[in-house]
Write an enzyme that holds these catalytic residues in place. Structure first.
Site, mmCIF file in Angstrom:
data_model
loop_
_atom_site.group_PDB
_atom_site.id
_atom_site.type_symbol
_atom_site.label_atom_id
_atom_site.label_comp_id
_atom_site.label_asym_id
_atom_site.label_seq_id
_atom_site.Cartn_x
_atom_site.Cartn_y
_atom_site.Cartn_z
ATOM 1 N N GLY A 1 6.050 -1.290 -5.019
ATOM 2 C CA GLY A 1 4.651 -1.184 -4.623
ATOM 3 C C GLY A 1 4.011 -2.558 -4.623
ATOM 4 O O GLY A 1 3.995 -3.229 -5.639
ATOM 5 N N SER A 2 3.487 -3.013 -3.506
ATOM 6 C CA SER A 2 3.049 -4.400 -3.425
ATOM 7 C C SER A 2 2.275 -4.645 -2.131
ATOM 8 O O SER A 2 1.818 -3.706 -1.489
ATOM 9 C CB SER A 2 4.275 -5.314 -3.502
ATOM 10 O OG SER A 2 5.316 -4.781 -2.705
#
Length: 236
Positions: A193-194
């Protein structure tokens, strides 16, 4: 007439990024151990193992193949579009504000990153930092990140930045300085997640709007060979 035959393997058996096999093996081993200990625990173990396979999937992409097209290097949601000053470490030429497109990747998106345009890798800069929520604007300057500057010809450059987030603690970049790359070529991965920022060359107009979904290597972010104005979006 051009045609693409869709087979069941396209959806059920995607390739797995090499980075994922270690995690998949760990999840599978833990699931087996849980099954030996308490057989009912195999269910949540299998769910997590399948999710791990899903997370590290590396599906083939149909990359738009025309000079001047900039594709998104990440799958997710276009979170921000606007004129900003790039991070100082990029040392872009000419200096000054550029159109930035920020794509946020949730834990359910494909996290394999691709080159947004063809060119030569001029510079790769790693910057240590914090791990604040990647949806915040300040994440572009405060968070751990890996920046890539591409020479794309005609004395122009384009930069993209892999940014760690609240959950993402591992940035992988497989490029080296001086390497020639193709549009849509796999260049790395971020887990879990980024965000990824793209800084367009001066004068380029974004062709996506905040809130729009995009697919890495396929969705066109900008057309450097066109004078089309910036696109706006309406939520319906």
């Amino acid at each position: 007439m051009r045609r693409f035959d869709i087979g069941w393997k396209t959806y059920l058996l995607p390739e797995i990024h090499p980075e994922g096999w270690r995690f998949i093996s760990i999840f599978a081993a833990v699931t087996f151990g849980l099954w030996l200990w308490q057989d009912w625990l195999v269910v949540p173990g299998l769910v997590l193992t399948i999710w791990c396979v899903y997370f590290f999937r590396n599906p083939k992409r149909t990359v738009p193949d025309r000079l001047g097209l900039v594709v998104t290097p990440a799958s997710g949601i276009v979170q921000m579009v606007g004129l900003v000053d790039p991070p100082a470490e990029l040392a872009l030429d000419p200096p000054g504000p550029r159109q930035r497109i920020s794509v946020f990747m949730s834990v359910f998106d494909c996290h394999v990153n691709r080159c947004p345009v063809g060119g030569t890798v001029r510079k790769i800069v790693y910057a240590p930092g914090k791990f604040v929520n990647a949806t915040l604007d300040k994440a572009s300057a405060d968070n751990e990140r890996n920046s890539v500057v591409l020479d794309i010809g005609q004395s122009r450059d384009l930069a993209f930045v892999q940014i760690a987030g609240l959950v993402a603690r591992r940035i992988r970049c497989d490029l080296v300085e001086g390497q020639s790359v193709l549009t849509g070529e796999i260049m790395g991965l971020i887990r879990f997640g980024s965000r990824l920022d793209i800084y367009l060359p001066p004068g380029a107009a974004p062709l996506v709007a905040p809130g729009q979904s995009c697919i890495s290597g396929e969705t066109v972010l900008a057309d450097l060979a066109s004078a089309e104005p910036e696109r706006l979006g309406v939520l319906r």
